[in-house]
Scaffold this motif. Structure first.
Motif, PDB file in Angstrom:
ATOM      1  N   PHE A 239       0.857  -1.182   0.000  1.00  8.32           N
ATOM      2  CA  PHE A 239       0.000   0.000   0.000  1.00  8.32           C
ATOM      3  C   PHE A 239       0.894   1.233   0.000  1.00  8.32           C
ATOM      4  O   PHE A 239       1.799   1.350   0.824  1.00  8.32           O
ATOM      5  N   SER A 240       0.644   2.150  -0.907  1.00  7.54           N
ATOM      6  CA  SER A 240       1.309   3.440  -0.878  1.00  7.54           C
ATOM      7  C   SER A 240       0.636   4.305   0.179  1.00  7.54           C
ATOM      8  O   SER A 240      -0.567   4.557   0.104  1.00  7.54           O
ATOM      9  N   HIS A 241       1.384   4.756   1.182  1.00  4.88           N
ATOM     10  CA  HIS A 241       0.783   5.540   2.260  1.00  4.88           C
ATOM     11  C   HIS A 241       0.205   6.849   1.736  1.00  4.88           C
ATOM     12  O   HIS A 241      -0.851   7.296   2.174  1.00  4.88           O
ATOM     13  N   ARG A 242       0.878   7.481   0.776  1.00  2.00           N
ATOM     14  CA  ARG A 242       0.377   8.744   0.236  1.00  2.00           C
ATOM     15  C   ARG A 242      -0.917   8.516  -0.537  1.00  2.00           C
ATOM     16  O   ARG A 242      -1.915   9.198  -0.333  1.00  2.00           O
ATOM     17  N   LYS A 243      -0.923   7.503  -1.410  1.00  2.00           N
ATOM     18  CA  LYS A 243      -2.122   7.221  -2.180  1.00  2.00           C
ATOM     19  C   LYS A 243      -3.234   6.692  -1.296  1.00  2.00           C
ATOM     20  O   LYS A 243      -4.415   6.899  -1.570  1.00  2.00           O
ATOM     21  N   ALA A 244      -2.855   5.984  -0.217  1.00  2.00           N
ATOM     22  CA  ALA A 244      -3.872   5.459   0.700  1.00  2.00           C
ATOM     23  C   ALA A 244      -4.651   6.594   1.346  1.00  2.00           C
ATOM     24  O   ALA A 244      -5.867   6.515   1.508  1.00  2.00           O
TER      25      ALA A 244
ATOM     26  N   ALA B   2      -3.862 -10.095   4.515  1.00  2.57           N
ATOM     27  CA  ALA B   2      -2.775 -10.717   5.274  1.00  2.57           C
ATOM     28  C   ALA B   2      -1.420 -10.245   4.764  1.00  2.57           C
ATOM     29  O   ALA B   2      -1.200 -10.127   3.554  1.00  2.57           O
ATOM     30  N   SER B   3      -0.538  -9.948   5.705  1.00  5.75           N
ATOM     31  CA  SER B   3       0.836  -9.523   5.384  1.00  5.75           C
ATOM     32  C   SER B   3       0.864  -8.254   4.540  1.00  5.75           C
ATOM     33  O   SER B   3       1.762  -8.068   3.718  1.00  5.75           O
ATOM     34  N   VAL B   4      -0.135  -7.400   4.733  1.00  8.31           N
ATOM     35  CA  VAL B   4      -0.177  -6.101   4.057  1.00  8.31           C
ATOM     36  C   VAL B   4      -0.002  -5.019   5.129  1.00  8.31           C
ATOM     37  O   VAL B   4      -0.709  -5.024   6.130  1.00  8.31           O
ATOM     38  N   ARG B   5       0.932  -4.130   4.921  1.00  8.43           N
ATOM     39  CA  ARG B   5       1.149  -3.059   5.888  1.00  8.43           C
ATOM     40  C   ARG B   5       0.125  -1.951   5.648  1.00  8.43           C
ATOM     41  O   ARG B   5       0.416  -0.922   5.042  1.00  8.43           O
ATOM     42  N   VAL B   6      -1.076  -2.192   6.127  1.00 10.18           N
ATOM     43  CA  VAL B   6      -2.165  -1.233   5.921  1.00 10.18           C
ATOM     44  C   VAL B   6      -1.970  -0.045   6.864  1.00 10.18           C
ATOM     45  O   VAL B   6      -1.845  -0.232   8.070  1.00 10.18           O
ATOM     46  N   PRO B   7      -1.945   1.178   6.341  1.00  8.40           N
ATOM     47  CA  PRO B   7      -1.818   2.356   7.202  1.00  8.40           C
ATOM     48  C   PRO B   7      -2.972   2.412   8.204  1.00  8.40           C
ATOM     49  O   PRO B   7      -4.090   1.982   7.896  1.00  8.40           O
TER      50      PRO B   7
ATOM     51  N   GLU C 291       1.298  -4.893  10.427  1.00 14.07           N
ATOM     52  CA  GLU C 291       2.111  -4.201  11.430  1.00 14.07           C
ATOM     53  C   GLU C 291       1.512  -2.824  11.786  1.00 14.07           C
ATOM     54  O   GLU C 291       1.999  -2.218  12.765  1.00 14.07           O
ATOM     55  N   ALA C 292       0.571  -2.382  11.099  1.00 14.97           N
ATOM     56  CA  ALA C 292       0.009  -1.065  11.512  1.00 14.97           C
ATOM     57  C   ALA C 292      -0.871  -1.183  12.731  1.00 14.97           C
ATOM     58  O   ALA C 292      -1.194  -0.210  13.380  1.00 14.97           O
ATOM     59  N   LEU C 293      -1.141  -2.304  13.051  1.00 20.61           N
ATOM     60  CA  LEU C 293      -2.221  -2.580  14.026  1.00 20.61           C
ATOM     61  C   LEU C 293      -1.637  -2.819  15.417  1.00 20.61           C
ATOM     62  O   LEU C 293      -1.103  -3.873  15.716  1.00 20.61           O
ATOM     63  N   GLN C 294      -1.775  -1.826  16.325  1.00 17.22           N
ATOM     64  CA  GLN C 294      -1.297  -1.950  17.699  1.00 17.22           C
ATOM     65  C   GLN C 294      -2.410  -1.776  18.719  1.00 17.22           C
ATOM     66  O   GLN C 294      -2.265  -2.178  19.862  1.00 17.22           O
TER      67      GLN C 294
END
Length: 247
Positions: free
Chosen positions: A109-114, A137-142, A170-173
């Motif tokens: 995922f592009s954080h800017r485009k997201a 799964a295994s996607v670094r979703v902002p 990993e975005a998920l805390q």
């Protein structure tokens, strides 16, 4: 396997003629940016097509070009469409009402485009009435996108039994499912807490997990060494682990 232009033409010819082909996988096949438009043309020539699973993962396909494909040729229910690009605008305009299976695992995922696509992202999940399975799964979703996903699902009155896979995200805390009335279905989430190494905060209050759910939560926390903060009805169980803040 990289496919030459002649082979691609034969694949498209088959798509335009076959009334029995159901699944097509062209993953990492070196497809060019004009492939989706050619695929759209092939499908438009074949109203009897029964393709329900299409995998174009790991090909360099422009997002705007891919958008030409989906709106004109909505796939049947249980279709799978995976590319590296964010396709939610195209999905929303194309097969939003019928799509039941969406696999975007191991994509970037592009954080800017997201950030730019947050309204579309949320609108898709609030409007996709037939969804039964979503894998990120295994996607670094902002975090903002993940929040938009849950807000969209919470505003979708038509979804009753959805399998959502956000493992390895990993975005998920911090996760709050307060007052969701999960009841026995909450045990699936509780079991997952045992192996989750990212979450630091969790709120499971108002889900009527009862004593059995509390026992399962206690067992999960014997394995989980990263969770540090819990909310309301879960705190009594969590405090028994001594390492958590009761708050």
């Amino acid at each position: 396997m990289r496919l030459g232009s002649e082979v691609v033409d034969q694949v498209l010819h088959t798509v335009s003629k076959s009334n029995s082909l159901e699944e097509l996988t062209l993953e990492n096949a070196g497809l060019k940016s004009d492939f989706p438009q050619k695929m759209a043309s092939a499908l438009s020539e074949n109203p009897a097509s029964v393709i329900h699973s299409l995998n174009l993962a790991h090909n360099t396909l422009d997002n705007q070009v891919v958008a030409l494909f989906l709106p004109q040729n909505p796939l049947d229910p249980e279709s799978r469409f995976t590319t590296r690009s964010l396709l939610f605008g195209a999905l929303l305009r194309g097969c939003c009402a019928d799509l039941s299976y969406l696999n975007l695992s191991k994509n970037s995922f592009s954080h800017r485009k997201a950030r730019d696509s947050l309204p579309t992202f949320r609108q898709f999940f609030s409007s996709a009435f037939s969804l039964t399975h979503v894998s990120l799964a295994s996607v670094r979703v902002p975090p903002d996108s993940l929040r938009a996903l849950f807000l969209g699902l919470s505003n979708n009155p038509h979804i009753s039994d959805l399998h959502l896979d956000i493992s390895g995200c990993e975005a998920l805390q911090s996760l709050s499912l307060a007052d969701s009335r999960l009841r026995q279905r909450g045990t699936v989430l509780v079991n997952a807490l045992g192996s989750n190494a990212c979450l630091r905060k969790v709120d499971l209050s108002g889900n009527l997990l009862e004593d059995s759910g509390a026992k399962m939560l206690s067992k999960a926390l014997q394995i989980n060494t990263t969770l540090r903060w819990a909310f309301k009805q879960t705190r009594k169980v969590l405090c028994k682990q001594r390492r958590l803040c009761p708050c």
